[in-house]
Design a protein around this motif. Structure first.
Motif, PDB file in Angstrom:
ATOM      1  N   LEU A 157       0.913  -1.336   0.039  1.00 56.03           N
ATOM      2  CA  LEU A 157      -0.041  -0.031   0.165  1.00 56.03           C
ATOM      3  C   LEU A 157       0.801   1.211  -0.074  1.00 56.03           C
ATOM      4  O   LEU A 157       1.811   1.384   0.856  1.00 56.03           O
ATOM      5  N   GLN A 158       0.895   1.970  -1.158  1.00 59.79           N
ATOM      6  CA  GLN A 158       1.488   3.344  -0.958  1.00 59.79           C
ATOM      7  C   GLN A 158       0.658   4.564  -1.191  1.00 59.79           C
ATOM      8  O   GLN A 158      -0.399   4.491  -1.952  1.00 59.79           O
ATOM      9  N   VAL A 159       0.549   5.416  -0.092  1.00 59.04           N
ATOM     10  CA  VAL A 159      -0.124   6.806  -0.255  1.00 59.04           C
ATOM     11  C   VAL A 159       0.920   7.870   0.023  1.00 59.04           C
ATOM     12  O   VAL A 159       1.453   7.792   0.919  1.00 59.04           O
ATOM     13  N   GLU A 160       0.822   8.562  -1.019  1.00 58.02           N
ATOM     14  CA  GLU A 160       1.773   9.717  -1.223  1.00 58.02           C
ATOM     15  C   GLU A 160       1.206  11.076  -1.654  1.00 58.02           C
ATOM     16  O   GLU A 160       0.316  10.882  -2.468  1.00 58.02           O
ATOM     17  N   VAL A 161       1.847  12.040  -1.491  1.00 58.50           N
ATOM     18  CA  VAL A 161       1.428  13.277  -1.791  1.00 58.50           C
ATOM     19  C   VAL A 161       2.532  13.901  -2.932  1.00 58.50           C
ATOM     20  O   VAL A 161       3.688  13.585  -2.592  1.00 58.50           O
ATOM     21  N   ALA A 162       2.110  14.358  -3.944  1.00 54.15           N
ATOM     22  CA  ALA A 162       3.230  14.975  -4.802  1.00 54.15           C
ATOM     23  C   ALA A 162       3.763  16.108  -4.355  1.00 54.15           C
ATOM     24  O   ALA A 162       3.166  17.014  -3.585  1.00 54.15           O
ATOM     25  N   ARG A 163       5.101  15.898  -4.403  1.00 50.75           N
ATOM     26  CA  ARG A 163       5.910  17.098  -3.666  1.00 50.75           C
ATOM     27  C   ARG A 163       5.721  18.489  -4.367  1.00 50.75           C
ATOM     28  O   ARG A 163       5.807  19.421  -3.619  1.00 50.75           O
ATOM     29  N   SER A 164       5.538  18.467  -5.478  1.00 50.49           N
ATOM     30  CA  SER A 164       5.205  19.863  -6.451  1.00 50.49           C
ATOM     31  C   SER A 164       3.691  20.014  -6.112  1.00 50.49           C
ATOM     32  O   SER A 164       3.029  19.160  -6.193  1.00 50.49           O
ATOM     33  N   GLY A 165       3.301  21.298  -5.842  1.00 49.59           N
ATOM     34  CA  GLY A 165       1.859  21.521  -5.500  1.00 49.59           C
ATOM     35  C   GLY A 165       1.804  22.383  -4.372  1.00 49.59           C
ATOM     36  O   GLY A 165       2.463  22.622  -3.610  1.00 49.59           O
ATOM     37  N   VAL A 166       0.458  22.471  -4.073  1.00 50.79           N
ATOM     38  CA  VAL A 166       0.055  23.099  -2.532  1.00 50.79           C
ATOM     39  C   VAL A 166      -0.058  22.305  -1.608  1.00 50.79           C
ATOM     40  O   VAL A 166      -0.410  20.945  -1.568  1.00 50.79           O
ATOM     41  N   THR A 193      -8.346  -6.839  -4.791  1.00 46.89           N
ATOM     42  CA  THR A 193      -7.062  -7.172  -5.192  1.00 46.89           C
ATOM     43  C   THR A 193      -6.381  -8.195  -4.486  1.00 46.89           C
ATOM     44  O   THR A 193      -6.451  -8.147  -3.169  1.00 46.89           O
ATOM     45  N   ASP A 194      -5.923  -9.324  -5.134  1.00 47.93           N
ATOM     46  CA  ASP A 194      -5.305 -10.523  -4.565  1.00 47.93           C
ATOM     47  C   ASP A 194      -3.904 -10.437  -4.411  1.00 47.93           C
ATOM     48  O   ASP A 194      -3.231 -10.978  -3.671  1.00 47.93           O
ATOM     49  N   ALA A 195      -3.150  -9.718  -5.281  1.00 49.64           N
ATOM     50  CA  ALA A 195      -1.929  -9.712  -5.470  1.00 49.64           C
ATOM     51  C   ALA A 195      -1.323  -8.437  -6.033  1.00 49.64           C
ATOM     52  O   ALA A 195      -1.981  -7.861  -6.840  1.00 49.64           O
ATOM     53  N   GLY A 196      -0.245  -7.907  -5.577  1.00 49.43           N
ATOM     54  CA  GLY A 196       0.220  -6.643  -6.167  1.00 49.43           C
ATOM     55  C   GLY A 196       0.314  -5.378  -5.237  1.00 49.43           C
ATOM     56  O   GLY A 196       0.822  -5.516  -4.149  1.00 49.43           O
ATOM     57  N   GLU A 197      -0.391  -4.447  -5.709  1.00 48.56           N
ATOM     58  CA  GLU A 197      -0.395  -3.155  -4.929  1.00 48.56           C
ATOM     59  C   GLU A 197      -1.650  -2.435  -4.918  1.00 48.56           C
ATOM     60  O   GLU A 197      -2.468  -2.596  -6.010  1.00 48.56           O
ATOM     61  N   VAL A 198      -1.756  -1.515  -4.251  1.00 51.04           N
ATOM     62  CA  VAL A 198      -2.783  -0.400  -4.235  1.00 51.04           C
ATOM     63  C   VAL A 198      -2.120   0.938  -3.942  1.00 51.04           C
ATOM     64  O   VAL A 198      -1.234   1.039  -2.949  1.00 51.04           O
ATOM     65  N   ARG A 199      -2.157   1.650  -4.689  1.00 51.66           N
ATOM     66  CA  ARG A 199      -1.588   3.070  -4.603  1.00 51.66           C
ATOM     67  C   ARG A 199      -2.508   4.134  -4.620  1.00 51.66           C
ATOM     68  O   ARG A 199      -3.399   4.174  -5.535  1.00 51.66           O
ATOM     69  N   VAL A 200      -2.253   5.130  -3.701  1.00 50.32           N
ATOM     70  CA  VAL A 200      -3.246   6.358  -3.685  1.00 50.32           C
ATOM     71  C   VAL A 200      -2.006   7.461  -4.026  1.00 50.32           C
ATOM     72  O   VAL A 200      -1.029   7.542  -3.416  1.00 50.32           O
ATOM     73  N   SER A 201      -2.419   8.485  -4.920  1.00 50.46           N
ATOM     74  CA  SER A 201      -1.619   9.352  -4.995  1.00 50.46           C
ATOM     75  C   SER A 201      -2.527  10.879  -5.033  1.00 50.46           C
ATOM     76  O   SER A 201      -3.603  10.815  -5.471  1.00 50.46           O
ATOM     77  N   ILE A 202      -1.957  11.733  -4.165  1.00 46.86           N
ATOM     78  CA  ILE A 202      -2.612  12.914  -4.091  1.00 46.86           C
ATOM     79  C   ILE A 202      -1.793  14.149  -4.723  1.00 46.86           C
ATOM     80  O   ILE A 202      -0.912  14.160  -4.191  1.00 46.86           O
ATOM     81  N   THR A 257      -7.174  26.415  -7.449  1.00 49.90           N
ATOM     82  CA  THR A 257      -6.586  24.937  -7.780  1.00 49.90           C
ATOM     83  C   THR A 257      -7.586  23.962  -7.606  1.00 49.90           C
ATOM     84  O   THR A 257      -8.476  23.780  -7.566  1.00 49.90           O
ATOM     85  N   ASN A 258      -7.007  22.715  -8.355  1.00 46.84           N
ATOM     86  CA  ASN A 258      -7.936  21.616  -8.403  1.00 46.84           C
ATOM     87  C   ASN A 258      -7.155  20.498  -7.434  1.00 46.84           C
ATOM     88  O   ASN A 258      -5.664  20.271  -7.809  1.00 46.84           O
ATOM     89  N   LEU A 259      -7.842  19.534  -6.824  1.00 50.27           N
ATOM     90  CA  LEU A 259      -7.160  18.400  -5.953  1.00 50.27           C
ATOM     91  C   LEU A 259      -7.264  17.229  -6.845  1.00 50.27           C
ATOM     92  O   LEU A 259      -8.775  16.816  -7.318  1.00 50.27           O
ATOM     93  N   LEU A 260      -6.491  16.405  -7.217  1.00 56.33           N
ATOM     94  CA  LEU A 260      -6.682  15.201  -8.013  1.00 56.33           C
ATOM     95  C   LEU A 260      -6.059  14.166  -7.055  1.00 56.33           C
ATOM     96  O   LEU A 260      -5.006  14.248  -6.712  1.00 56.33           O
ATOM     97  N   CYS A 261      -7.092  13.165  -6.751  1.00 55.91           N
ATOM     98  CA  CYS A 261      -6.703  12.096  -5.990  1.00 55.91           C
ATOM     99  C   CYS A 261      -6.973  10.706  -6.820  1.00 55.91           C
ATOM    100  O   CYS A 261      -7.988  10.506  -7.406  1.00 55.91           O
ATOM    101  N   ARG A 262      -6.000   9.865  -7.116  1.00 48.90           N
ATOM    102  CA  ARG A 262      -6.168   8.683  -7.834  1.00 48.90           C
ATOM    103  C   ARG A 262      -5.899   7.466  -6.938  1.00 48.90           C
ATOM    104  O   ARG A 262      -4.910   7.342  -6.159  1.00 48.90           O
ATOM    105  N   VAL A 263      -6.779   6.679  -6.866  1.00 49.41           N
ATOM    106  CA  VAL A 263      -6.723   5.318  -6.494  1.00 49.41           C
ATOM    107  C   VAL A 263      -6.600   3.915  -7.470  1.00 49.41           C
ATOM    108  O   VAL A 263      -7.398   3.962  -8.060  1.00 49.41           O
ATOM    109  N   GLU A 264      -5.341   3.433  -7.334  1.00 49.43           N
ATOM    110  CA  GLU A 264      -4.999   2.574  -8.554  1.00 49.43           C
ATOM    111  C   GLU A 264      -4.658   1.320  -7.681  1.00 49.43           C
ATOM    112  O   GLU A 264      -4.142   1.224  -6.702  1.00 49.43           O
TER     113      GLU A 264
END
Length: 542
Positions: free
Chosen positions: A258-267, A292-301, A310-317
């Motif tokens: 599980l990866q949850v990360e916030v982009a370094r560039s931005g507000v 999901t049975d194998a691999g990863e789940v990734r959240v990027s904010i 500005t716009n907030l973009l949140c991706r759950v992959e």
């Protein structure tokens, strides 16, 4: 059924073209309603002799000369031909496209091209007036029925909202006890591993029920455009940290990254409703980990755009099976459960529908894309306003009052639900407080008049009235408990209830179901703030 032109045909006054003009004059003098005489030969309309033409010719020529004339000499071109089954409203439209005086000759009615009768202009105008009046009456009645239907729909929606609120209260009260006691059992030192696992399962099942209830209520509020949105300054890294802390154990249990990360560039900080955004992201993460049975789940904010807007973009992959193309049309519909595995389709199928409704309420959107290599990508895009970096002096934005110091003392709990009583008593006594339990407002007033307390926890709905009256009593009464904080316990934490509690004088509101740790923290915060003279001015739900 609309009136047709053939329904207006009266007594046929048609004459052959070779008859004497005197016959037409005699017919007009005998019947004042005759405005024209059709001239017909072998069911073919040749023309028409109007009443005015016949009378003026008789005066001009004299009776002797007039009697020698044939009807064809007085004939003018035939009127507008109309098929017999034509509605009179359409006939009026056709007349409007003709010469302004075309209606004076009446209407020439045909069936399969053959003459079947003549309709005088007066008969047509009278019929049109009656039909217009009938339509006006029907429109008036229809408008009345529409107003009545709208009123009934409003009443139904209001009843629906009240029913949902009442149902939520009845479910959340026992749910509080289920979640709370499961937490207490799970942390009990004398419980073996199997017992703790069972307590954990009870807590997870209770939390699933709580989530379903929240989704149902949110769907109802969204359907009535009453979904409350409360933007506050929010640090995006805090949102990411909360998601990671909440879902990392479940991901680890399934062997997923599980990866949850916030982009370094931005507000870094934006103005948004973290509760609603978190509701969407938590639901998307729950689904991603479930499927999901194998691999990863990734959240990027990340944020997109410069300046204040500005716009907030949140991706759950995820690397799960993805969504079949034939299911995409049902993806955000309520009560739709996709896939074929019943073990993974537990639930009411409201989650994604509620998420999309929240995204729209936030002024944004929720979309789906297939992930390259397999899997799903959900993107939440909402407008957000950039905030300045948090100052060291900022404390109100945390939602918690300024901490002071205090010694654990006595707390009055006003609660009539036995399971909730047991939970609150065990939680607070374990933390070190002395607890007095009462079930009614009358009992609470007597205790408050005699015994000094650090705080009062009061359920809103009690057998002998509303807890709001007790809050007003504490604020106005003279005695040992005049300045203590009184905290509302309720399953109804909507904006209307919060406003009423604030007006009644409650220090804060704790929404059911609550967890034991939250109860201890909120109570300690309010007592400390009261002792330091800086009690929170904002009423927030836990």
């Amino acid at each position: 059924m609309p009136l047709r032109i053939e329904d207006l045909i009266g007594e046929d006054t048609a004459m052959r073209p070779d008859v004497s003009a005197a016959a037409a004059l005699q017919a007009c003098l005998a019947d004042a309603s005759i405005t024209a005489v059709p001239v017909v030969f072998e069911r073919t309309m040749l023309g028409i002799a109007t009443r005015d033409d016949v009378l003026s010719a008789a005066l001009r020529l004299g009776l002797d000369r007039f009697a020698k004339c044939s009807l064809s000499s007085l004939m003018s071109p035939p009127p507008l031909p109309v098929a017999a089954d034509t509605p009179i409203g359409l006939v009026a439209s056709q007349l409007a496209d003709q010469d302004m005086n075309a209606h004076a000759k009446g209407i020439y009615v045909t069936r399969q091209g053959a003459y079947v009768g003549h309709v005088p202009a007066s008969a047509l105008l009278n019929a049109l007036a009656e039909e217009n009046a009938h339509r006006a009456r029907q429109m008036h009645l229809a408008a009345g029925r529409l107003r009545l239907s709208a009123s009934r729909l409003t009443d139904t929606r209001s009843t629906h909202a009240r029913t949902l609120a009442a149902l939520a209260h009845e479910i959340r009260t026992p749910l509080t006890a289920m979640l709370g006691h499961a937490d207490l059992l799970h942390g009990h030192s004398g419980l073996d591993t199997e017992g703790r696992d069972q307590a954990r399962l009870i807590a997870e099942a209770s939390q699933a029920l709580s989530t379903l209830l929240d989704h149902t209520l949110a769907a109802g509020q969204a359907g009535q455009d009453k979904l409350p949105i409360k933007p506050i300054p929010t640090r995006l890294k805090e949102v990411a940290e909360q998601l990671s802390q909440l879902w990392s154990p479940k991901a680890a249990a399934k062997g997923l990254r599980l990866q949850v990360e916030v982009a370094r560039s931005g507000v870094e900080r934006v103005m948004l409703d973290p509760v609603r955004v978190g509701q969407v992201l938590n639901n998307l993460l729950s689904n991603a980990l479930k499927f999901t049975d194998a691999g990863e789940v990734r959240v990027s904010i990340a944020t997109q755009g410069d300046g204040a807007e500005t716009n907030l973009l949140c991706r759950v992959e995820d690397t799960g099976p993805g969504i079949r193309e034939q299911d995409l049309g049902r993806l955000f519909r309520p009560f739709e459960r996709l896939g074929e595995d019943p073990a993974r389709n537990a639930g009411a199928g409201l989650g994604l529908h509620v998420c999309q409704s929240i995204a729209k309420a936030l002024g944004g959107s929720l979309s789906y894309d297939a992930r390259d290599g397999g899997g799903s990508v959900f993107t939440l895009a909402v407008p957000a306003m950039a905030c300045a970096p948090r100052l060291a002096a900022e404390t109100a934005s945390t939602g918690r009052p300024v901490r002071g110091t205090f010694e654990l003392g006595r707390v009055l709990v006003v609660e009539d639900h036995s399971a909730s009583q047991a939970l609150i008593h065990r939680t607070l006594t374990s933390a070190g407080w002395t607890i007095d339990l009462v079930e009614t407002l009358q009992q609470a007033r007597r205790r408050l008049a005699q015994v000094p307390y650090q705080a009062t926890l009061c359920d809103i709905h009690l057998p002998d009235g509303s807890g709001e009256s007790l809050a007003r009593h504490v604020a106005s009464a003279v005695g040992p408990n005049q300045a203590i904080p009184i905290i509302a316990l309720t399953a109804d934490s909507g904006p209307e209830r919060q406003a009423r509690c604030r007006a009644a004088g409650f220090a804060c509101l704790i929404a059911k179901p609550f967890r034991p740790a939250d109860l201890v923290t909120r109570l300690a915060d309010q007592i400390a703030a009261s002792n330091s003279g800086s009690q929170s001015q904002s009423l927030a739900s836990a």
